[in-house]
Motif scaffolding. Structure first.
Motif, short mmCIF file in Angstrom:
data_model
loop_
_atom_site.label_atom_id
_atom_site.label_comp_id
_atom_site.label_asym_id
_atom_site.label_seq_id
_atom_site.Cartn_x
_atom_site.Cartn_y
_atom_site.Cartn_z
N THR A 1 11.07 20.99 96.83
CA THR A 1 11.71 20.58 95.60
C THR A 1 11.01 21.34 94.36
OG1 THR A 1 12.72 18.75 96.61
CG2 THR A 1 12.61 19.03 94.40
N LEU A 2 9.59 21.20 94.25
CA LEU A 2 8.81 21.83 93.40
C LEU A 2 8.85 23.29 93.36
CD1 LEU A 2 6.75 20.70 91.13
CD2 LEU A 2 5.19 21.74 92.94
N TYR A 3 8.95 23.61 94.50
CA TYR A 3 8.88 25.30 94.67
C TYR A 3 9.99 25.70 94.19
CZ TYR A 3 10.01 29.41 97.05
OH TYR A 3 10.41 30.85 97.42
N HIS A 4 11.28 25.25 94.69
CA HIS A 4 12.67 25.69 94.24
C HIS A 4 12.95 25.53 92.92
CE1 HIS A 4 13.38 25.91 98.69
NE2 HIS A 4 14.14 26.78 98.27
N ASP B 1 8.18 23.90 84.02
CA ASP B 1 7.57 22.48 83.41
C ASP B 1 7.84 21.66 84.23
OD1 ASP B 1 6.48 20.81 81.86
OD2 ASP B 1 7.82 20.69 80.32
N VAL B 2 7.35 21.70 85.64
CA VAL B 2 7.46 20.58 86.75
C VAL B 2 6.22 20.63 87.28
CG1 VAL B 2 9.89 21.33 87.17
CG2 VAL B 2 7.88 22.59 88.15
N MET B 3 6.35 19.26 87.99
CA MET B 3 4.78 18.72 88.17
C MET B 3 5.05 18.03 89.64
SD MET B 3 2.31 16.49 85.77
CE MET B 3 0.60 15.92 86.07
N ARG C 1 2.78 26.92 92.53
CA ARG C 1 1.58 27.02 91.26
C ARG C 1 1.91 28.67 90.71
NH1 ARG C 1 -1.84 24.73 95.47
NH2 ARG C 1 -2.26 22.85 94.99
N GLY C 2 2.00 29.57 91.36
CA GLY C 2 2.26 30.95 90.76
C GLY C 2 3.39 30.86 89.68
N THR D 1 2.72 22.59 88.28
CA THR D 1 1.44 21.81 88.35
C THR D 1 1.51 20.97 89.58
OG1 THR D 1 1.00 21.86 86.12
CG2 THR D 1 -0.17 20.42 87.13
N ILE D 2 0.29 20.80 90.31
CA ILE D 2 0.15 20.21 91.39
C ILE D 2 -1.25 19.22 91.38
CG2 ILE D 2 -0.28 19.85 94.03
CD1 ILE D 2 1.52 22.34 94.37
N VAL D 3 -1.17 17.62 91.31
CA VAL D 3 -2.29 17.06 91.35
C VAL D 3 -2.51 16.16 92.36
CG1 VAL D 3 -3.49 15.41 89.98
CG2 VAL D 3 -1.93 17.06 88.60
N ARG D 4 -3.47 16.46 93.48
CA ARG D 4 -3.50 15.65 94.44
C ARG D 4 -4.63 14.43 94.24
NH1 ARG D 4 -6.49 20.05 97.94
NH2 ARG D 4 -7.45 20.32 96.01
N TYR D 5 -4.56 13.56 95.16
CA TYR D 5 -5.61 12.34 95.08
C TYR D 5 -5.22 11.52 93.89
CZ TYR D 5 -7.76 14.30 99.22
OH TYR D 5 -7.89 14.95 100.41
N ASN D 6 -3.74 11.43 93.71
CA ASN D 6 -3.38 10.79 92.27
C ASN D 6 -2.41 9.93 92.57
OD1 ASN D 6 -3.48 10.06 89.47
ND2 ASN D 6 -2.00 11.86 89.09
N PRO D 7 -2.70 8.78 93.19
CA PRO D 7 -1.46 7.70 93.55
C PRO D 7 -0.91 7.21 92.27
CG PRO D 7 -3.50 6.89 93.93
CD PRO D 7 -3.93 8.23 93.50
N VAL D 8 0.45 7.13 92.24
CA VAL D 8 1.28 6.33 91.28
C VAL D 8 1.12 4.91 91.39
CG1 VAL D 8 3.71 5.86 90.44
CG2 VAL D 8 2.81 8.18 91.20
N THR D 9 0.78 4.10 90.08
CA THR D 9 0.68 2.92 90.18
C THR D 9 1.65 2.12 89.46
OG1 THR D 9 -0.76 3.33 88.12
CG2 THR D 9 -1.76 3.11 90.33
N ALA D 10 2.46 2.81 88.84
CA ALA D 10 3.54 2.05 87.97
C ALA D 10 4.73 2.87 87.47
CB ALA D 10 3.04 1.08 86.90
N ILE D 11 5.80 2.26 87.46
CA ILE D 11 6.84 3.30 86.95
C ILE D 11 7.86 2.44 85.78
CG2 ILE D 11 8.74 4.96 87.36
CD1 ILE D 11 7.61 5.35 90.23
#
Length: 809
Positions: free
Chosen positions: A19-22, A30-32, A163-164, A168-178
């Motif tokens: 989804t991010l790639y497409h 401006d997607v992450m 990324r190219g 933006t991709i951020v690993r080891y970053n769990p979501v804790t609240a929304i």
């Protein structure tokens, strides 16, 4: 890590990364994406990586085809291997019904542009797979597009390209609240900080419900264990160049493919096991579950009898990992009901082969409001509140145990697990009278009524089945006498308020009812002029508008209405689906039956066609609408649900003297095809314009601005390439079902949308879209039904009572 983004994808499996790639490739840079652990953690990394294009659904086949085409391009684009091996595949048929399925799928492949998918005989099977024992087989299906890929490599390749493009991709970053903010944007708290996003996508794999719980809802999905074994190197394969084609035996229930110089054998267990029903362990990521080979022994034994080569390799590894299933085995894609700017990309049990296409279509959905193909069968809103955790687990286990079940009409709807979720009061009465019910959107709907002591069970088939004589009798009863059909599952809304007319006028391309009792039919349009959903609308005496809409689309319609009423205090919307029942009374003697139960004047002058009145029928208050979908004199009788049994029994008693009968959905479908009536989800979709679908009569472009108006005007100036037509077919043992290719000579010129036998006209009929230059009545065509080219002729739009005299007298 950015603190603000237009789209935030939560989850770094293949579907989230796709989804991010497409999105990024299409210019939404401006997607992450945030991932709890490493990309492909969860289910992606341990998947077998098979890439079937096979499906009994045309649009799912298209989705999977897009995945395969994308994966083929990635190595070239990144300069790195993604482990893609296009070996082709064979599927085996032990029965004629399985062979029929393959013939139908080969027809779908033609429409999808997949040249070379074909049904083959045993001799060809042995050529394609020299180690196969074809004893007991009737043939198979060859798919040259199939193969396998390395799930981790292909996911990382899309991530690199995304990324190219600027994502933006951020690993080891769990979501804790929304939390959703007052301006409808989202505030997402993560371990590395807070992110504000215009749109969020839940692509969290088997943790999707953990993310959903932060928002306040739950998806109908759960995790099941799936095991496959990898053999040691096999000497015979070490000597052999190249790779064997992937092999599947759906009747025994396994897949087999070459992995290096060994084999991967993946059985679908007959007694599957759910995993982590109460929640995934917090630290679980790239782990596997304890193997239990004993559950696979019978299938392994049968596979070795068929492919002796399997027994020559010792077991090197057994992989047992969790995969996600929904109640129907299909993913959850698109907008989430009840929320703005929130999309689902979850519930994938075949995430590798569907991930590339799903990301493509979801990106279109996010950017343009809808994908290029109609994906209602994957829409996350196709389930209602009945699909709780218990229901989901039971149905998911049933789906897994029937993973290779034949995709015949009604088969899934009539499976036994978790039935009777939603029933009308007359359900039990109809069941006693021989009704064979199917479950659709949780509702039990009568499909047909067994006669002459036959079992109340459908023998599923791609041909006319054990219901044929019963449905013929039902159609005869409606055509000659009178019949009653329970259509309580209609989605029903009452809409009122000072601004209601202006509100509905913006939605409806047709003129709204002008005075109490007037009825109109409307087709809500997308911005492109295609049909999003449809409704009939009646103006009640007190000024309320009463809408009847497709049953399965309840949540989609609820969202559509809610979004457009936001901030308006002059419009009130009330869903009355569970408050109002609906019985259809139709047939040339229906007036005679109804007249015994009401003092209302039912004459044609006093109660004309396509009008409604609020009357009493045997003491029951009824909204009687003189309309129906079968092309006979008749009424829709909408009534308080708690009075349904009383009303039904009164109708049947009054109708005894005329030979009244019950009828079901199969009979209704046959009769609506004779009239050339279009239905939502078949002829009316987001893929073809409303004008191409023959809805021009109901679209009053001169009435003013409505959604889709500009597209309607544009198409009137430049008509679309295809039009919907009704065809008479010289069918054999099977009628068209929909999604069969249509030919003129050897050229494919369209596809069917619906088909059935018309018992009143004694003809096999099909509706379908064909090239515009071929729509004149008398045009000779052919339709490929179960591999046979059946002659067909374009006919007038209605072959039964074309003047409508029976409806209007």
């Amino acid at each position: 890590m950015k603190s603000e983004t237009k789209v935030l994808v939560i989850g770094g499996g293949i579907t989230g990364v796709s989804t991010l790639y497409h999105l990024a490739k299409a210019g939404w840079t401006d997607v992450m994406l945030v991932e709890k652990l490493e990309l492909t953690s969860g289910s992606t990394w341990h998947a077998a990586g098979n890439l079937p294009s096979f499906s009994t659904s045309l649009n799912i086949m298209k989705l999977q085809k897009h995945s395969i085409e994308l994966y083929q391009q990635l190595a070239e684009q990144t300069g790195e291997s993604v482990g893609h091996h296009q070996t082709g595949s064979v599927r085996l048929a032990h029965t004629q019904e399985r062979l029929d399925e393959f013939k139908r799928v080969a027809g779908l492949a033609k429409i999808a542009g997949m040249v070379g998918v074909e049904v083959v005989d045993n001799a060809r099977l042995r050529e394609l797979h020299p180690y196969l024992d074809t004893t007991g087989l009737l043939g198979g299906l060859w798919d040259p597009y199939d193969g396998h890929i390395d799930p981790t490599s292909v996911t990382n390749a899309m991530a690199k390209l995304a990324r190219g493009y600027g994502a933006t991709i951020v690993r080891y970053n769990p979501v804790t609240a929304i939390q959703q903010l007052p301006d409808a944007r989202w505030q997402v708290s993560t371990e590395q900080g807070v992110i504000t996003a215009d749109i969020i996508v839940n692509a969290a794999g088997f943790r999707a419900n953990e993310v959903a719980a932060m928002i306040g809802h739950q998806f109908p999905m759960c995790s099941l264990e799936h095991q496959y074994l990898v053999t040691d190197a096999i000497p015979e394969l070490e000597k052999r160049p190249g790779l064997l084609p992937l092999l599947r035996d759906p009747d025994i229930s396994y897949y087999l493919r070459q992995e290096g110089k060994g084999l991967i054998l993946g059985p679908y267990e007959r007694n599957p096991v759910a995993w982590a029903v109460d929640g995934v362990p917090a630290q679980f990521g790239q782990e596997l579950l304890q193997p239990e080979l004993g559950r696979l022994e019978d299938i392994i034994g049968e596979a070795i009898e068929q492919i002796g080569l399997i027994g020559q390799g010792g077991i090197k590894t057994v992989v047992n990992g969790p995969i996600v299933y929904t109640p129907d085995g299909l993913p959850l894609l698109g907008p989430v009901h009840g929320y703005d700017n929130y999309f689902a990309c979850a519930g994938f049990s075949f995430g590798i082969t569907q991930g590339g296409g799903a990301g493509r279509y979801l990106a279109q959905w996010i950017m343009h409001g809808q994908p290029e193909v109609d994906l209602w069968e994957l829409d996350s809103r196709r389930f209602g509140s009945y699909a709780n955790l218990s229901y989901t687990v039971s149905k998911a286990l049933e789906v897994y145990a029937n993973e290779y079940q034949l995709g015949q009409p009604n088969e899934y709807a009539m499976r036994p697990a978790c039935r009777e979720q939603k029933t009308s009061p007359v359900y039990s009465l109809l069941k006693v009278k021989g009704a064979v019910h199917g479950a659709f959107y949780g509702w039990e709907r009568p499909s047909w009524f067994a006669v002459g002591g036959q079992p109340t069970q459908e023998a599923h088939s791609f041909s006319r089945g054990n219901w044929d004589a019963a449905v013929r009798a039902e159609c005869e009863a409606v055509a000659q006498r009178a019949g009653v059909l329970d259509l309580t599952p209609f989605t029903k809304f009452e809409i009122s308020g000072e601004g209601v007319r202006a509100y509905l006028d913006r939605i409806s391309p047709n003129r709204l009812p002008a005075k109490p009792g007037d009825v109109a039919l409307a087709h809500v349009l997308t911005d492109e002029g295609s049909v999003a959903w449809e409704f009939s609308v009646t103006l009640l005496q007190d000024g309320r508008f009463y809408l009847m809409c497709p049953a399965a689309a309840e949540l989609l319609i609820d969202d559509w209405l809610r979004v457009r009423a936001k901030g308006r205090k002059d419009v009130q919307i009330r869903n009355v689906t569970r408050e109002m029942g609906a019985l259809i009374l139709a047939g040339p003697r229906s007036r005679e039956v109804l007249a015994q139960l009401t003092d209302t004047d039912l004459s044609n002058k006093a109660f004309p066609w396509f009008t409604g009145q609020e009357i009493e029928v045997s003491g029951v208050p009824v909204r009687a609408l003189r309309m129906n979908f079968v092309g006979e004199l008749g009424w829709e009788l909408h009534h308080p649900i708690d009075r349904q049994i009383e009303l039904y029994l009164a109708l049947m008693e009054a109708g005894k003297s005329v030979g009244i009968a019950d009828f079901g959905m199969r009979a209704m479908d046959s009769m609506r095809l004779e009239k050339g009536y279009q239905i939502w989800g078949r002829e009316l979709t987001t893929e073809y314009s409303a004008l191409a679908s023959g809805m021009g009569y109901f679209i009053k472009s001169e009435k003013g601005d409505f959604e889709g108006h500009a597209a309607v005007i544009a198409e009137k100036n430049a008509p679309s390439s295809h039009r919907l037509v009704l065809m008479e077919v010289e069918a054999g043992r099977a009628d068209a079902l929909g999604s069969e290719p249509i030919f003129q000579g050897d050229e494919m010129v369209g596809l069917t949308t619906s088909g059935a036998y018309g018992y009143r006209v004694e003809k096999s009929l099909a509706l379908g879209f064909i090239r515009r230059d071929l729509v004149d009545p008398g045009t000779q065509l052919s339709i490929e039904i179960l591999g046979e080219r059946c002659p067909a002729i374009v006919t007038r739009n209605c072959v039964y009572d074309p003047t409508g005299a029976r409806l209007k007298h």
